[in-house]
Design a protein around this motif. Sequence first.
Motif, PDB file in Angstrom:
ATOM      1  N   HIS A  81       0.258   3.895   1.421  1.00 27.95           N
ATOM      2  CA  HIS A  81       0.135   4.613   2.699  1.00 27.95           C
ATOM      3  C   HIS A  81       1.294   4.255   3.625  1.00 27.95           C
ATOM      4  O   HIS A  81       2.224   5.049   3.765  1.00 27.95           O
ATOM      5  CB  HIS A  81      -1.215   4.286   3.340  1.00 27.95           C
ATOM      6  N   HIS A  84      -6.366   0.440   6.176  1.00 29.51           N
ATOM      7  CA  HIS A  84      -7.033   1.711   6.496  1.00 29.51           C
ATOM      8  C   HIS A  84      -7.983   2.157   5.400  1.00 29.51           C
ATOM      9  O   HIS A  84      -8.437   3.299   5.395  1.00 29.51           O
ATOM     10  CB  HIS A  84      -6.011   2.828   6.744  1.00 29.51           C
ATOM     11  N   CYS A 108      -7.290  -1.278   0.137  1.00 21.19           N
ATOM     12  CA  CYS A 108      -6.365  -1.758   1.166  1.00 21.19           C
ATOM     13  C   CYS A 108      -7.165  -2.078   2.426  1.00 21.19           C
ATOM     14  O   CYS A 108      -7.900  -1.221   2.925  1.00 21.19           O
ATOM     15  CB  CYS A 108      -5.306  -0.701   1.463  1.00 21.19           C
ATOM     16  N   CYS A 156       0.829  -1.195   0.000  1.00 23.38           N
ATOM     17  CA  CYS A 156       0.000   0.000   0.000  1.00 23.38           C
ATOM     18  C   CYS A 156       0.871   1.254   0.000  1.00 23.38           C
ATOM     19  O   CYS A 156       1.903   1.309   0.684  1.00 23.38           O
ATOM     20  CB  CYS A 156      -0.919  -0.006   1.225  1.00 23.38           C
ATOM     21  N   THR A 179       1.919  -1.740   3.981  1.00 25.93           N
ATOM     22  CA  THR A 179       1.440  -3.083   4.283  1.00 25.93           C
ATOM     23  C   THR A 179       0.862  -3.714   3.016  1.00 25.93           C
ATOM     24  O   THR A 179       0.482  -3.007   2.082  1.00 25.93           O
ATOM     25  CB  THR A 179       0.345  -3.064   5.367  1.00 25.93           C
TER      26      THR A 179
END
Length: 123
Positions: free
Chosen positions: A58, A83, A80, A56, A61
Amino acid sequence: MNGNMRRMIAPPEWRCSVADLPAGRSAKFRLRCGGRTVEGFVVNHAGGYHAYVNRCAHVGTPLDLWPNEFFTEDGQWLICATHGAVYEPDSGRCTAGPCLGDALIRLPLRREGDAIVVSCPRE
Ligand code: FES
């Protein structure tokens, strides 16, 4: 290196038959790229094949908390599970969530007859 260790190392390319990846489906794989292992996934979105690193934009992960679950329930987006970042399946661009404007890392993909072949990301 013995035979068992050789079998455990991921290949530099991954391939599958298009028949095993109908529209709306995805598949996961591992590649050995420059001495490191890269986990990736490929999706068939509306007949188009797209491959990305399973990380991801972000916090890095894997997208799939449940193995090989990448699509939203309506099948229109990638999501994802950590989150909730939402990505366009055909571009990898994040369109909603905490990494808005970032993107997944695309993996080179080509067709060879009835096979899809995915290779390591370009450096
Ligand atoms: S790690 Fe994917 S949205 Fe946070």
